[in-house]
Motif scaffolding. Structure first.
Motif, mmCIF file in Angstrom:
data_model
loop_
_atom_site.group_PDB
_atom_site.id
_atom_site.type_symbol
_atom_site.label_atom_id
_atom_site.label_comp_id
_atom_site.label_asym_id
_atom_site.label_seq_id
_atom_site.Cartn_x
_atom_site.Cartn_y
_atom_site.Cartn_z
ATOM 1 N N LEU A 15 0.819 -1.206 0.000
ATOM 2 C CA LEU A 15 0.000 0.000 0.000
ATOM 3 C C LEU A 15 0.854 1.258 0.000
ATOM 4 N N ARG A 16 1.979 1.223 0.695
ATOM 5 C CA ARG A 16 2.809 2.419 0.851
ATOM 6 C C ARG A 16 4.076 2.375 -0.005
ATOM 7 N N LYS A 17 4.166 1.421 -0.905
ATOM 8 C CA LYS A 17 5.353 1.324 -1.749
ATOM 9 C C LYS A 17 5.463 2.551 -2.650
ATOM 10 N N PRO A 18 6.609 3.243 -2.645
ATOM 11 C CA PRO A 18 6.736 4.471 -3.448
ATOM 12 C C PRO A 18 6.900 4.214 -4.947
ATOM 13 N N GLY A 19 7.376 3.064 -5.314
ATOM 14 C CA GLY A 19 7.604 2.780 -6.737
ATOM 15 C C GLY A 19 6.502 1.948 -7.350
ATOM 16 N N ARG A 20 6.738 1.533 -8.576
ATOM 17 C CA ARG A 20 5.764 0.726 -9.298
ATOM 18 C C ARG A 20 5.639 -0.658 -8.663
ATOM 19 N N LEU A 21 4.440 -1.166 -8.624
ATOM 20 C CA LEU A 21 4.201 -2.496 -8.064
ATOM 21 C C LEU A 21 4.591 -3.576 -9.067
ATOM 22 N N THR A 22 5.102 -4.688 -8.524
ATOM 23 C CA THR A 22 5.329 -5.847 -9.384
ATOM 24 C C THR A 22 3.984 -6.474 -9.736
ATOM 25 N N ALA A 23 3.996 -7.405 -10.683
ATOM 26 C CA ALA A 23 2.750 -8.081 -11.075
ATOM 27 C C ALA A 23 2.132 -8.793 -9.878
ATOM 28 N N GLU A 24 2.966 -9.416 -9.064
ATOM 29 C CA GLU A 24 2.465 -10.129 -7.894
ATOM 30 C C GLU A 24 1.878 -9.145 -6.868
ATOM 31 N N GLU A 25 2.553 -8.037 -6.669
ATOM 32 C CA GLU A 25 2.060 -7.026 -5.726
ATOM 33 C C GLU A 25 0.752 -6.407 -6.223
ATOM 34 N N PHE A 26 0.667 -6.164 -7.517
ATOM 35 C CA PHE A 26 -0.547 -5.580 -8.069
ATOM 36 C C PHE A 26 -1.732 -6.536 -7.904
ATOM 37 N N ALA A 27 -1.458 -7.827 -8.042
ATOM 38 C CA ALA A 27 -2.518 -8.820 -7.844
ATOM 39 C C ALA A 27 -3.048 -8.759 -6.415
ATOM 40 N N VAL A 28 -2.144 -8.534 -5.447
ATOM 41 C CA VAL A 28 -2.581 -8.390 -4.060
ATOM 42 C C VAL A 28 -3.375 -7.097 -3.890
ATOM 43 N N MET A 29 -2.901 -6.014 -4.512
ATOM 44 C CA MET A 29 -3.613 -4.738 -4.434
ATOM 45 C C MET A 29 -5.035 -4.876 -4.971
ATOM 46 N N GLN A 30 -5.199 -5.648 -6.032
ATOM 47 C CA GLN A 30 -6.516 -5.817 -6.627
ATOM 48 C C GLN A 30 -7.514 -6.480 -5.682
ATOM 49 N N THR A 31 -7.019 -7.207 -4.722
ATOM 50 C CA THR A 31 -7.932 -7.904 -3.799
ATOM 51 C C THR A 31 -8.682 -6.933 -2.903
ATOM 52 N N HIS A 32 -8.297 -5.647 -2.898
ATOM 53 C CA HIS A 32 -8.978 -4.696 -2.006
ATOM 54 C C HIS A 32 -10.448 -4.541 -2.384
ATOM 55 N N VAL A 33 -10.798 -4.818 -3.634
ATOM 56 C CA VAL A 33 -12.196 -4.678 -4.050
ATOM 57 C C VAL A 33 -13.061 -5.744 -3.376
ATOM 58 N N VAL A 34 -12.647 -7.001 -3.497
ATOM 59 C CA VAL A 34 -13.405 -8.086 -2.872
ATOM 60 C C VAL A 34 -13.375 -7.946 -1.353
ATOM 61 N N LYS A 35 -12.233 -7.532 -0.797
ATOM 62 C CA LYS A 35 -12.155 -7.314 0.647
ATOM 63 C C LYS A 35 -13.135 -6.227 1.076
ATOM 64 N N GLY A 36 -13.257 -5.190 0.258
ATOM 65 C CA GLY A 36 -14.209 -4.116 0.555
ATOM 66 C C GLY A 36 -15.632 -4.612 0.585
ATOM 67 N N LEU A 37 -15.983 -5.456 -0.377
ATOM 68 C CA LEU A 37 -17.324 -6.041 -0.389
ATOM 69 C C LEU A 37 -17.561 -6.885 0.862
ATOM 70 N N GLU A 38 -16.536 -7.610 1.280
ATOM 71 C CA GLU A 38 -16.669 -8.421 2.489
ATOM 72 C C GLU A 38 -16.866 -7.546 3.722
ATOM 73 N N ILE A 39 -16.160 -6.418 3.784
ATOM 74 C CA ILE A 39 -16.295 -5.507 4.922
ATOM 75 C C ILE A 39 -17.703 -4.921 4.971
ATOM 76 N N VAL A 40 -18.215 -4.477 3.825
ATOM 77 C CA VAL A 40 -19.574 -3.918 3.778
ATOM 78 C C VAL A 40 -20.594 -4.968 4.192
ATOM 79 N N ALA A 41 -20.440 -6.202 3.703
ATOM 80 C CA ALA A 41 -21.370 -7.276 4.052
ATOM 81 C C ALA A 41 -21.325 -7.563 5.554
ATOM 82 N N THR A 42 -20.127 -7.547 6.119
ATOM 83 C CA THR A 42 -19.981 -7.803 7.552
ATOM 84 C C THR A 42 -20.654 -6.714 8.371
ATOM 85 N N ILE A 43 -20.446 -5.462 7.986
ATOM 86 C CA ILE A 43 -21.061 -4.348 8.705
ATOM 87 C C ILE A 43 -22.578 -4.425 8.613
ATOM 88 N N GLN A 44 -23.089 -4.736 7.423
ATOM 89 C CA GLN A 44 -24.537 -4.865 7.271
ATOM 90 C C GLN A 44 -25.087 -5.993 8.144
#
Length: 397
Positions: free
Chosen positions: A257-286
């Protein structure tokens, strides 16, 4: 008893008390069971018109007040015909009569709109549709102005003393609807923002970014919502939900999240998981906080889940294409990307407005929805006003 069921119990009790004053009886169930605020307002109008003293009331409209900008914004309406006003946003300070009504809590009555009443655009729209009389009621709760309720009639002089007396309990129900709707919304937003704020302290997204992009989304939505049969209710909820789009970043490791440079392909794949994690957080709160009946909960889920989808199907996490991407997702994408491009980040300098607009226009039709892009470009004066008012480190006036 859990907090949210307790709040709903108090809400229903308040509605029941107000409905008893109205004499609604069986009419209470549609108010509590209706899916949207607009539907509840239509039920209330029908209940009012059943009272001979209020049979001449032909329209109710609710507008919300935004203290940060002093704006009164159209929200929902229920009427015996087409919407005579449309989508409007006006500074409260420009209307002394409404300012006084908000100060005193007293109604503002105009017996004949063809003679006077102020608010040229609104008055003209109402008069052209045949409306003659208007009553404006402030919505106040513990000294806080939530907005206004507008009642209109096709007959001049419809809001006599007797009519105002009969209107009072119905207005109480409508005001309670607004206060409780917005109170529930603010409780939900506070819960999600508590989680989101953890992420704000960890990543590059400032409070200014969230303020700006939500208002860009509002600007775009006001233009494109009518094209898709969406109301001001949609626009308002999108405005409130848009800042929560990246709530799932709280689950992304700091090293990525705080990496100053470009993400590697593997790191970007982890970053992309924030969308599904966000949906899980909203579902949990609801689920865990009792927000199952969250107003326009599907809109929040679509904002969180679809703000990285692309029109050509190249986005993530679902690879949706074209109109399969919900409208709120398409709007949020343009608003988010424009502000991200024009903001400084640890890994890049801020782009100029011209360069950011060129990029977005060049990608209209493949990555971005063309109508959303056009709405941003065509209303750029409003965009620049948002940039001035909500610059990083600046206090909103």
């Amino acid at each position: 008893m859990a907090v949210m069921p307790l709040l709903r119990t108090r809400r229903d009790a308040a509605f029941a008390s107000a409905a008893a004053d109205v004499g609604a009886g069986e009419g209470l169930d549609p108010l509590l069971g209706a899916a949207t605020f607009g539907e509840r307002l239509r039920h209330l109008l029908a209940d009012m018109q059943a009272d001979p003293r209020l049979s001449r009331v032909n329209r109710i409209a609710a507008a919300l007040y935004e203290p940060a900008t002093d704006l009164v914004k159209t929200f929902v309406h229920a009427s015996d015909g087409p919407d005579p006003v449309g989508s409007l946003s006006m500074r409260l300070s420009a209307f002394p009569g409404m300012v006084e009504a908000a100060r005193t809590g007293l109604p503002l009555v105009v017996d004949d709109l063809t003679v006077g009443g102020g608010g040229a655009a609104v008055t003209l729209g109402l008069a052209q549709r045949g409306y003659r009389a208007r009553c404006v009621m402030p919505v106040l709760n513990n000294g806080t102005l939530f907005g206004f309720l507008f009642y209109n009639s096709f007959q001049a002089g419809a809001f006599s003393r007797a009519a105002l007396a009969a209107l009072r309990p119905h207005n109480r129900v409508a005001a309670l609807m607004i206060v409780h709707e917005l109170s529930l919304l603010r409780t939900v937003l506070a819960a999600v923002r508590t989680v989101r704020n953890i992420s704000v302290h960890r990543d590059e997204e400032t409070g200014g970014h969230l303020d700006r992009m939500s208002r860009y989304a509002q600007i775009i939505a006001r233009r494109v919502a009518p094209m898709h049969g969406r109301s001001d209710e949609f626009v308002e909820y999108l405005f409130h939900y848009a800042p929560l789009h990246d709530v799932g970043k709280v689950a992304v490791p700091d090293s990525i999240l705080r990496k100053p440079g470009r993400l590697t392909a593997e790191e970007f794949a982890v970053m992309q998981t924030h969308v599904v994690k966000g949906l899980e957080i909203v579902a949990t709160i609801q689920r865990d906080l009792g927000f199952a009946r969250l107003p326009h909960g599907d809109l929040l889920r679509n904002v969180v889940g679809c703000h990285h989808e692309a029109r050509d199907g190249s986005g993530y996490p679902f690879g949706l294409k074209g109109d399969a991407i919900p409208l709120e997702g398409r709007i949020t994408t343009v608003a988010d990307v424009f502000d991200a491009l024009t903001s400084t980040r640890p890994y890049k300098a801020a782009w100029s407005n011209a360069d950011a607009l060129a990029f977005i226009k060049d990608n209209a039709g493949n990555r971005f929805d063309p109508d959303c892009v056009a709405a941003l470009v065509d209303q750029f004066d409003a965009v620049e006003e948002v940039q001035r008012r909500f610059a990083d480190g600046a206090a909103a006036d």
